[in-house]
Scaffold this motif. Structure first.
Motif, PDB file in Angstrom:
ATOM      1  N   HIS A  45       0.864  -1.183   0.000  1.00 15.16           N
ATOM      2  CA  HIS A  45       0.000   0.000   0.000  1.00 15.16           C
ATOM      3  C   HIS A  45       0.899   1.231   0.000  1.00 15.16           C
ATOM      4  CE1 HIS A  45      -3.854   1.910   0.234  1.00 15.16           C
ATOM      5  NE2 HIS A  45      -3.568   2.585   1.336  1.00 15.16           N
ATOM      6  N   TYR A  47       1.169   5.199   0.299  1.00 18.43           N
ATOM      7  CA  TYR A  47       0.337   6.216   0.948  1.00 18.43           C
ATOM      8  C   TYR A  47       1.006   7.583   0.843  1.00 18.43           C
ATOM      9  CZ  TYR A  47      -3.206   7.964   4.140  1.00 18.43           C
ATOM     10  OH  TYR A  47      -4.272   8.653   4.685  1.00 18.43           O
ATOM     11  N   GLN A  58       3.084  10.055   8.346  1.00 19.46           N
ATOM     12  CA  GLN A  58       2.104   9.017   8.015  1.00 19.46           C
ATOM     13  C   GLN A  58       2.435   7.676   8.676  1.00 19.46           C
ATOM     14  OE1 GLN A  58      -0.270  10.643   6.358  1.00 19.46           O
ATOM     15  NE2 GLN A  58       1.202  12.336   6.349  1.00 19.46           N
ATOM     16  N   GLY A 128      -3.281   5.134  -1.322  1.00 20.74           N
ATOM     17  CA  GLY A 128      -4.109   5.947  -0.444  1.00 20.74           C
ATOM     18  C   GLY A 128      -3.416   7.248  -0.129  1.00 20.74           C
ATOM     19  N   GLY A 129      -4.104   8.089   0.623  1.00 21.68           N
ATOM     20  CA  GLY A 129      -3.489   9.347   0.996  1.00 21.68           C
ATOM     21  C   GLY A 129      -4.405  10.231   1.805  1.00 21.68           C
ATOM     22  N   THR A 137      -4.717  10.123  -4.887  1.00 17.56           N
ATOM     23  CA  THR A 137      -5.270   8.776  -5.009  1.00 17.56           C
ATOM     24  C   THR A 137      -6.406   8.730  -6.012  1.00 17.56           C
ATOM     25  OG1 THR A 137      -4.634   8.250  -2.733  1.00 17.56           O
ATOM     26  CG2 THR A 137      -6.365   6.899  -3.724  1.00 17.56           C
ATOM     27  N   SER A 150      -8.176   1.360  -2.873  1.00 17.42           N
ATOM     28  CA  SER A 150      -7.715   2.703  -2.555  1.00 17.42           C
ATOM     29  C   SER A 150      -8.398   3.241  -1.306  1.00 17.42           C
ATOM     30  CB  SER A 150      -7.971   3.652  -3.739  1.00 17.42           C
ATOM     31  OG  SER A 150      -9.335   3.633  -4.100  1.00 17.42           O
ATOM     32  N   THR A 261      -9.525   2.562   8.591  1.00 22.68           N
ATOM     33  CA  THR A 261      -8.869   2.441   7.287  1.00 22.68           C
ATOM     34  C   THR A 261      -8.080   1.142   7.208  1.00 22.68           C
ATOM     35  OG1 THR A 261      -8.673   4.854   7.082  1.00 22.68           O
ATOM     36  CG2 THR A 261      -7.217   3.520   5.700  1.00 22.68           C
TER      37      THR A 261
END
Length: 269
Positions: A45, A47, A58, A128-129, A137, A150, A261
């Motif tokens: 993933h 991000y 993050q 993701g973000g 994203t 996502s 999430t």
């Protein structure tokens, strides 16, 4: 050069989570992963952080995902973190959409590098973000059909509308924009191929998760919520698309959002 910082999770089986500082081609990033599985192919993933933030901010979400068996890639965006240049905040601000587009290009480079190193398991790659990272994203989903899932936190899939609102907001504040009206319109129009709300066929029923506080004063809550309601009819499996509202929350990701999430992604990537 690679450096490592480790944390230990207590439990039936202790897991040492490694944080590795690396450069993926030209992109500085943190790789967060179970240290024992560093050289194994794993689901990934990637991000992206928000505007004025950096990859290190993050780590809380990355740690949760690494515990669940993912390799998490946290890249620095252009003009941020280890990629900071000698520009004023205003100079960076007018490059906002350039940064988003470059993030989208960087994502392909990251995937290519992971594949080259045989570190991506069965093509299972998510993106993701947060805020600008969430906007990135949504934009990436219009460009790459290989994204499997996502997560968009405080982002907007309505890039053209957001750009128009940002320009209006800057003008209202009396800030001079170093572009002509023609140049501004050209910049806004260049976002149309990246605007997920204008290219909803690109979703292709891929799993997507939204989280947004309904009191967000920075990225409008209604952008993502309206998009979610428009997208639902195109999903045969409603569990593949989820919108989580946090009542009274402003433009700051909560611990609750991070937990939810990670739970959702574990089911879909």
């Amino acid at each position: 050069m690679l450096s490592q910082q480790s944390y230990v999770k207590e439990g039936k089986h202790a897991i040492m989570i490694g944080i590795y500082k690396e450069t993926l081609q030209h992109i500085p990033a943190l790789i967060v992963v179970d240290a024992e599985k560093y050289n194994e192919a794993l689901p990934v993933h990637t991000y992206f952080h928000g505007y004025t933030s950096c990859k290190e901010n993050q780590l809380h979400l990355a740690y949760r995902l690494a515990e669940k068996g993912y390799r998490v890639v946290l890249p620095d965006s252009r003009y941020h973190g280890d990629r900071t240049e000698n520009l004023s905040q205003q100079e960076v601000q007018v490059r906002f959409w350039q940064i988003v587009k470059e993030n989208v290009s960087d994502l392909a480079i990251i995937k290519e590098e992971l594949e080259r190193r045989d570190l991506l398991l069965d093509g299972r790659i998510g993106v993701g973000g947060t805020s600008m990272g969430g906007i990135t994203t949504a934009a990436a989903l219009t460009q790459y059909d290989w994204i499997k899932a996502s997560t968009i936190l405080m982002g907007s899939p309505k890039l053209v509308r957001l750009a128009e609102e940002m320009v209006e907001g800057i003008r209202t504040q009396g800030i001079e924009i170093p572009l002509t009206d023609e140049q501004l319109q050209k910049e806004v129009d260049s976002l149309r191929p990246y605007d997920l709300s204008l290219n909803m066929d690109r979703l292709q029923e891929r799993p997507i998760f939204f989280w947004h506080g309904d009191k967000d004063p920075v990225v409008p809550y209604d952008h993502s919520y309206q998009f979610y309601n428009d997208a639902i009819p195109s999903y045969r499996n409603p569990e593949s698309i989820r919108f989580l509202t946090e009542v009274g929350r402003d433009h700051k990701v909560s611990t609750f959002a991070i937990t939810e999430t990670a739970k959702w992604l574990e089911m879909h990537l």
